[in-house]
Structures are given as structure tokens and as C-alpha cells.
Design an enzyme around this catalytic site. Structure first.
Site, short mmCIF file in Angstrom:
data_model
loop_
_atom_site.label_atom_id
_atom_site.label_comp_id
_atom_site.label_asym_id
_atom_site.label_seq_id
_atom_site.Cartn_x
_atom_site.Cartn_y
_atom_site.Cartn_z
N ASN A 45 46.63 40.09 40.13
CA ASN A 45 45.73 40.61 39.10
C ASN A 45 45.80 39.81 37.81
O ASN A 45 44.93 39.90 36.97
CB ASN A 45 46.05 42.07 38.81
CG ASN A 45 45.61 42.95 39.95
OD1 ASN A 45 44.43 43.05 40.21
ND2 ASN A 45 46.56 43.55 40.64
N LYS A 163 57.59 43.31 47.18
CA LYS A 163 56.36 44.02 46.88
C LYS A 163 55.50 43.88 48.11
O LYS A 163 55.06 42.77 48.44
CB LYS A 163 55.64 43.41 45.66
CG LYS A 163 54.22 43.98 45.48
CD LYS A 163 53.48 43.46 44.26
CE LYS A 163 52.10 44.13 44.20
NZ LYS A 163 51.34 43.80 43.00
N SER A 165 52.10 44.65 49.67
CA SER A 165 50.74 45.11 49.36
C SER A 165 49.90 45.29 50.61
O SER A 165 48.71 45.56 50.51
CB SER A 165 50.06 44.09 48.43
OG SER A 165 50.75 44.00 47.21
N GLY A 188 52.78 48.07 47.02
CA GLY A 188 51.97 47.10 46.29
C GLY A 188 50.63 47.63 45.86
O GLY A 188 49.84 46.89 45.27
#
Lengths: 293, 293, 293, 293
Positions: A45, A163, A165, A188
Site C-alpha cells: 500500500n 505477514k 496476505s 495480512g
């Protein structure tokens, strides 16, 4: 050591495409006052693939300087290249980051066997001054780290967590079951936060936490207080808005949501296009429905 | 203007991972004496994603300086970022490249709509001092440019052609049918070179051309001389070895093949692993079967 | 009305490939004495696509006759064809089934738009004397029913629930959030049973329930008793064996596991191959590790 | 023995969903007078998965009876089940078919290893009174037969050829290179007919041949007469309409095209939806553009 809810922050740009440092400071001021446990700069992001190496280093330093000391910083340092990732890990360490988030290299998808990924992460972890988080992001990388591979890597003293995702809850369960007992698993995405916590995850690093930090932290707290029904209701209520600021409208949608709640999102860098007027209206409706606006 | 067979060259590294410039000069000396029509530095086989910006610029200059003037240079300048791609286009132009090869950005796969890709390529083409080749590489990018999008882009005066590595022969036909009549279509792999030529492609930029330049050029020549049966036999004979130096063993396999024929391949950069001894033996067998060794 | 744990039973064949009715009776005797809430004949694990229409009808009747009245029967009636599915729904009703499980038709994948699937299920539900369960099975059908489509279908009075075997926990959450409040959501595999229950699922129809019925029911009971930690530990402990009798070794693995625990599995029908000796040994090891043997 | 252009005919239904035998006779009368080399009943376009066994047998007989003797009939007999496929092969033989087209079973995708598929086809071929064509149809089956597997199967005396609808021209080349010299390779779609012929294919069985039989045969003839440029121009001209009656609008589109040229298409069976009015208009435009209307 690492637990709770982290926000993988968007990188704000001005209209000429340069990083808008003052806007970023304002955003950090706000996030710093929330219940968030930490911040992840230069993740997906954060448009990491659209930042150059100098920008990333400055970003790591700037985030650290503008956050309260109790908030952790996990720096997104992963690139396709082992050399560059290792260089960025050192820069992140020198600039105060607490850990490094290292995405699976993936351009050479067909060559990224478990053997190649294992070798890569061990090589990076050996030379990293920071604890390393694995970062599994199949939607963007077209590559999935198997639970077995993650479990093997979890035994390395400098590989601290993951993490994940991918959202495959069975895989998350297998990782928790097979990995070292102190290995940190972060969901995630907010869509499977509660399910992951239930199976033993330590928290999440969630795009949604940028715009709804307190709600995300509340799921975490409700779960730990054993208030399962309230946790579930909140989790279900967040699915739609979470979709909107992740898969459906992407980084541009997340930035538009930041603008809509009165903070700064601004435009993404090309090739990403800003959210269209229609997308912004749909986003606004969804945010109103879940009482975010 | 652009036609014939190009070799997308591997970037040679020494054992410490630095670019082995002298080895590259030796390789270029050899390629320069073959019938190849041109060279593509910093493409997929050049491990572009594992090179930094300074290395790419030096590479463009070095390749130009060490090749006969009649061989063209198409510089691999595409990255995820529009800013960096535009910057590299300028560097490539200043260092003598004849065109720029610009891969589809793809990390944000879900956002790379036709609209986003069209906007990206128009933006890059507008600001590029060099003619731009589109580069469609679904196996690595998990993204396919539609024939309709390519046809629309083909009308831009600074978008000259496409390297299509997808291998979908129907799509290649549709591009040729729909695009501007002077739009240059290059097959992106030797496996579908003859099929592409038959439908009107101008040539190919082929990993296999690094190790079998004359055979690849011969398919091109036989086709243009109307010797279809000989062309077909040669095409069929090359399928196995082409597979080996592309999908099956990847860049490491291509480099091992360079070593086996007495030029320099050397090791790839991490995360890529060098070919194993077993892979080298299998490669050697395949090369012997098609009389390359 | 429908809740708890169902076993989607394998269809036993003798060495000549005919249904082994007496073996089936023995298996049903056992399942009938367990805590299972019901049985699903002619599902994926029942090799439905390898049974003819007459066999399916006999199977529905036989299962009903050989089970205690309090155990429900959900008959697998879905085929590619609306006509045949409707016919089987009537046969199932006449032979005592409580509901019909209707898989998404999928051969014409590209044509199975939400519109086509909605039309199909409404058409089937209108003419079905039994309540209909949707059956989403992406691994076998290469097709996923969206949460929005499921929610729309949930409003039909004769569409009672869904078996979702996709394992996308976010989608399961969305279905629960958006569907009619009395719509029954069943997890389609033991791997995500607890996660689904937590979000509001009514139970599961689980391949693993064939060989470990009491453990599967225990997860359900522990969850409803609020014993979350015990539920989690059991859930995590079952992931490996669940994998083995589903994705890893398929129906043949499930049948081999039936044999290993002293009931009858027997060979699958062609094109399925029976488990190899090596697969059986691996299965046995996994079963021992989770104390099933 | 098998060569040239075959039409995999749609099965006409009346408004109540029954096979419209008289309409089929009219269509066969027309196809019988064209240059087509043969007909394939009960293939994908014949909605084979929506026909029951009795209908298929009647269809094989009816097609044979209503075609001139010099046109061959290749009966679509493949189902998921070895038993049913073998039964249909016998029915097809008794009803005058020249060969059987046997699709890869695919519901149990994950179990359809090369070993399982090889075992299946050898088993079917052993017991088939008709020569067997393999049928590779990845778009519908989500499964691809490797060139190596096809080459191994090509050595069986009762396995005569393959219809490869995958459109991977490199794979088609490899099959031709590796298979027995008399193994018959048919392109499975008009989009890659000429490319396949160039590499040594014996012909094609093409949805487009239902509505444009003479054009399809003309590509075949032009190629064999060495008129490559004319062949190419015709091939390129047919890409758009071929797309429309295959991937884009599916069987319903093919049936609508039959109606538009004055023969009988009629509605498909559920779950397939008939072409919408908008789709019919788009189809009409495309047909006009390539001078079919």
C-alpha cells in the site's frame, strides 16, 4: 515482542508526484495518537515498487522520527533483488526500524521453488541487522509460500514472523501448527483478522487499519477479552469496507478513503490511476453504510 | 526498420555478483559476428529486475560500443514505475540505443486494466526520445495485453512494435490483423517463431538466439525464401532445446548453455540459483540431441 | 433445521467395480451409531460423476433405509444438466432424502455467469420437492459462486443453504453477513470448520467426518460450549490428516483411510487410481501422528 | 485416413428442450453437400454433457444415416467415467461411427496425473471397437495433456489421433515432433488452423466449420496448394468471427449464428442461456464484417 495491529501506510504524493512530507507528518501525527501498535512504511500500500531506494530510506527515517517511541516500525525492504533488499535492510536498521518486511521475490515465478525461496530468505536473514518478517502476498506476486517452507524458515533466529496476505485460513492454521512457537503470524488483511487470531495469530498488518485503526484494534481487544460475539459482529461488519480499500479499488481506493475521512490520501503514482469519481462515490456509500462517515 | 532476429542477452556476473564486463565484451564480439539483426540488453534474460539503474545505463552504453553499427540495440527500460522507465528511456537514448523495450507494469495486477495500461504506455511514449516496443510477458507478469489494446496503442507514432512472449498464436494473429500496418510484431520465443512469421510477424527476440543465433536466423531466412518444409523441420527440431533454455531451466539454464558452447554464462544473481549439476547434464544431452554440441 | 456435522460418504465398490451394497450397509451401521448429524450420499467423495442415474437413486434409498431416522440425508443430485438434476431431485424426494445438494454446473465455465447460475438454481429450486443446498466446489469445478450471488439466491424459499468447499473464509463471512438470516452455511472441509463456525456457520459436511466423526463433532460441540482453546487445539491437530484425505490423496486416500480404520473403503472407479502402497504408508503415518490409528 | 476439416455440430433442441430431429436432418443435408470431410456429433458444441446416454446413441445413428457415406463420423463418447465411455464407444461402433473422440476426464482434476490419464486412455483404447481420438480441451476441463503423454499414447495401435483445442502452438509442434509418424493431429479451433497445418497437422475439427464450412476447407486447400499468402489472409480474416462463435458467445453464439445463416440453431439446454438480443446483434455485425452475411 511483535503483536497487535499495524497499518501498512500509503505514501502520500503531491500533484507533481513527489513525496508530500508535510502531509505524511500530519497523517503520522494522527496514527500516532490511535491505538495502533505499529506502522509499516513501503509495503504494497506504500507503493514500494514505485519508490526509489533513496526515497525508501528517507521514508523509514521520517516515519520513525514522527511516531511515538512505543509504536513499532516494520520497514518494507523487500525487492526482487537480494543485493538491494540487503542494502535496504541496513538502511532501515540505521534509520531506526524495528524489523524488516521482506516480500517473496517473484518476477522469475517459475524459478521460485521452495529451495530458491529458502536460500533467499536464509541469505537475507543472515546479513540483516533487523529481525525479518516473511511477506506472502499471492495476489500481487502470483506465488504462495507453503506452510512447510514457512515452518522451516521459522527456526532461523533472525526470522521473526510472517505477514500472510493470502487469506488461506487453512494455510495460516498450518503455519501456526508447524512453526516455532514464538514465530509471529500476522494476518495480512482485515478480512480474515478474527479467524487468524482464533487460530493463534499475533495480530495483523491491515490496509483497513489506515482508515479504521480503532475498529481494527477493537477486534483484537474483543478477541483477547473473550467477547467472541461482539468480535464476530464487528468482523462481519468490516468485510465490505475492507474489500473496497483493498482488492476492489486498490491503493487508489485506500488513498481516496483517507481523503474522505479528512486526512491526506492524494493521487497514486503512475501506472496506478487515481480513483474515478464513480469509484469515490461508491466508496463513500460503503463507508457511510459501515458508519465510517 | 526493425525486423529479423534479436538476442535478449544474459548479463554476465562474476563470482562476487558484479557485472563481468570483459566477459560481456567477448560475448558481444561473438554475437557481433553472427547473422543476428540486433541485441536486447536488460530484458528478462538480462535479469533486468536484479540490476540497478546505474548498471542498466552502463550496460546500454557498453553493448552499443561493442557491437558493429549495423546491429541494432533495443534497450530493456521497463520497470514497475513510470518515472523510472521514462528516466531509463532517456539514458538509453543518450547511450545509443535504437529503441526501448517496455514491459507491462504488473505488481498491481488487479489495477492494470486496459485503461491503466493504455494510459501508462501513452505517457511513456510521449516522453520517450526512442521508439517504444511494448513487451507482453504473461509468464512472468501474470498479465496479458489484449490484442485490442495493442491495436489501439499501435496508432501512436512513437509506439513501434511489440515483443509478445505469451505464445498465444491466435492473439498474435489478431494483433497483426488489427494493428497499424507498419507495427512491428516480434515473437518473444523461438517456440512460435515460424508460426508468427507465417501470420506476418517481422521477426523475433529469442532467448535461444543467444546460443543458436544462426539456426534462429535460418528459420527466418528459409521462411522468406519460401522453403516451408525446411523451415518447419528446423522449427520442430528446436522446440526441445528452446524449452530447456527458457521455461524449463530459466535464465540459469540459458547461462549454463552459454558456458557449454564455450562462451560465458556464469552464475545468475540471487534469488536465482545457478543450474544444478543434474540440470547441466540434462541440458547437455538436449544440446547434443539437436546437434548444438 | 439443518446443522451440525455431515459425512459426504464414499461409495464402496467391489473389485469388479459394482457398488458393494453389503459393505455400504456395514459402514452405515457404524456411522449411524456415531454423533454425526447426517450423511451426504453421491457427493464429490461419493464419486457422483462416476455413478449412473439408476445407481444414484438406489443409493439414496439404501442410505435412508440403513440409517437411524434422526440422521438426516442430503442427497447429491447436481449434474451438469438441469433436466437430469431435476429428475434426480424427484427421485431423492421419493426415496426419503431430506434435502438435495446441487453443485454448480461448470463444464461450460466461460458461460457460467452469475446470471446463468442464478437462473439455473432458481429453475432447479422451483421444481424441486426438496429443499436445495447450493454446492460451491472451486477445486473441482474451476468456478466460484460469489457471495452476492449466494445472498440473492438465499432469499428463495426453497434454497436452504450452501456447502462452501472453497475455503475462502472472507467469502464465507460475506455470505453469512449478506444472506437471509436462516440460510444454512456449511463448511465444506474440516480445515476451516472452526473458522466458519466462529463466523456463524451452522456446521460442516466434511470428508474427514467419514473417518473421524467424533473429532469433527467435538470441534462443533466445543465451539458451542465456548471452549475456544480446546476447539482450536483440536482444529489445528486435524489439519494434516484432513489434507491427506482430501486434496493430497483425494477420494482414493479417503477410501484407503476407511480401510485402515477397519471399515470398508475399497478401490475407486476409473479414471481414479487406488492409493499406491507408498501413499497408504504415508497416510498411515499421518493417521498415527494424530492418534487416529 | 483421417484428415481435413470436421464440423463438431451443435445438437438442435426444440422449445421444450427435446432434440429436434427434423431440424438436425435439414442441417445434415446442408453439411453433407459441403466440402467438409466429416462430422463430430456429441462434442463440446453438441452439448454432450447435457445429453443422456440414450440420446447420444440415437444421435450417432441419426448422423450416420443422414450423411453421405464419404463423410466420416467421429462420435463424441468421452465422459467422466471409464465405464460409460466404454459403453458409448460400443454404441458408436454399432451405429456406424468411424472413430471415437474421448475427452480427458477432469472432475477430479487434482488426481488426473499423467499416470492416471495414461492408464485411462489405454484402458479405453483396449476395449474400444473404434479408433480413439484423444481430446484435449483445457478451457472447459482446466486440464492440459502434456506433449510427452500424448506422444506415449500415440504408440498404441488403437489411439489414432488428437483433437487439441488448447491452442498452444508450441505444444502442437511438440506433439507432431514426438508422436508416432501416422498420429493424426487436428487443430481444435479455427483460430490456429493454419499454424497447425504448417507444423504438420492433418486438419481440424472446428466450431467455425459449422457456419463457414467452405472457408475453413479453403484454408486447408490453399495451404496444401502452397498458396501461403492467400491462406494467411483468409486465416486472419476469420479470427474475429471464430472468436464470436467459440469463446466469446459459446455454444449459444454458435447456435445463433446457425439461425442467422438460415439453418437451425435454436436454444441451448439449461444451464446454458440462449444468446441475448444484444449478443445476436453483435454477432450479426461481426458476420457481416467478414462477409458471412
Amino acid at each position: 515482542m511483535f503483536h497487535g495491529i499495524y497499518a501498512p501506510i500509503p505514501t502520500p504524493f503531491d500533484s507533481s508526484g513527489e513525496i508530500a512530507w508535510q502531509k505524511l507528518r500530519d497523517n503520522l501525527d494522527w496514527w500516532g495518537k490511535t491505538s495502533l501498535h505499529g506502522i509499516v512504511p513501503a509495503g504494497t500500500n506504500g507503493e514500494a515498487v514505485l519508490l526509489d531506494g533513496v526515497e525508501k530510506t528517507r521514508l523509514f527515517a521520517f516515519v520513525r522520527e514522527n511516531l511515538p517511541a512505543e509504536k513499532k516500525v516494520i520497514a518494507g525492504t523487500g525487492t526482487e533483488s537480494a543485493r538491494e533488499t540487503i542494502r535496504l535492510n541496513r538502511e532501515a536498521a540505521e534509520n531506526g526500524a524495528d524489523a524488516a518486511l521482506v516480500i517473496t521475490p517473484h518476477y522469475f515465478t517459475g524459478c521460485m521453488s521452495d529451495e530458491a525461496l529458502e536460500n533467499y530468505y536464509l541469505h537475507v536473514a543472515e546479513s540483516s541487522p533487523l529481525p525479518v518478517f516473511l511477506y506472502n502476498m499471492p495476489r500481487n506476486t502470483n506465488l504462495n509460500m507453503s506452510a512447510g517452507l514457512v515452518a522451516r524458515l521459522s527456526t532461523h533466529p533472525n526470522i521473526t514472523g510472517i505477514k500472510d496476505s493470502g487469506g488461506n485460513i487453512v494455510q495460516i492454521g498450518k503455519i501456526i501448527e508447524k512453526a516455532d512457537s514464538d514465530f509471529v503470524v500476522f494476518a495480512g488483511s482485515a478480512g480474515f483478522l478474527l479467524s487468524s487470531l482464533l487460530l493463534g495469530a499475533a495480530g495483523g498488518t491491515l490496509a483497513l487499519a489506515n482508515v479504521m485503526p480503532e475498529d481494527c484494534v477493537e477486534i483484537y481487544s474483543l478477541y483477547h477479552d473473550g467477547k467472541m460475539e461482539q468480535a464476530r459482529n464487528l468482523q462481519l461488519n468490516l468485510l465490505e469496507i475492507n474489500d473496497a480499500v483493498t482488492a476492489r479499488y486498490g491503493v487508489a481506493g485506500l488513498k481516496a478513503a483517507m481523503d474522505l475521512i479528512g486526512h491526506y490520501g492524494g493521487p497514486p503514482r503512475l501506472p496506478l490511476l487515481p480513483a474515478s469519481e464513480q469509484e469515490k462515490r461508491q466508496l463513500q456509500e460503503i463507508m457511510q453504510q459501515c458508519r465510517l462517515l
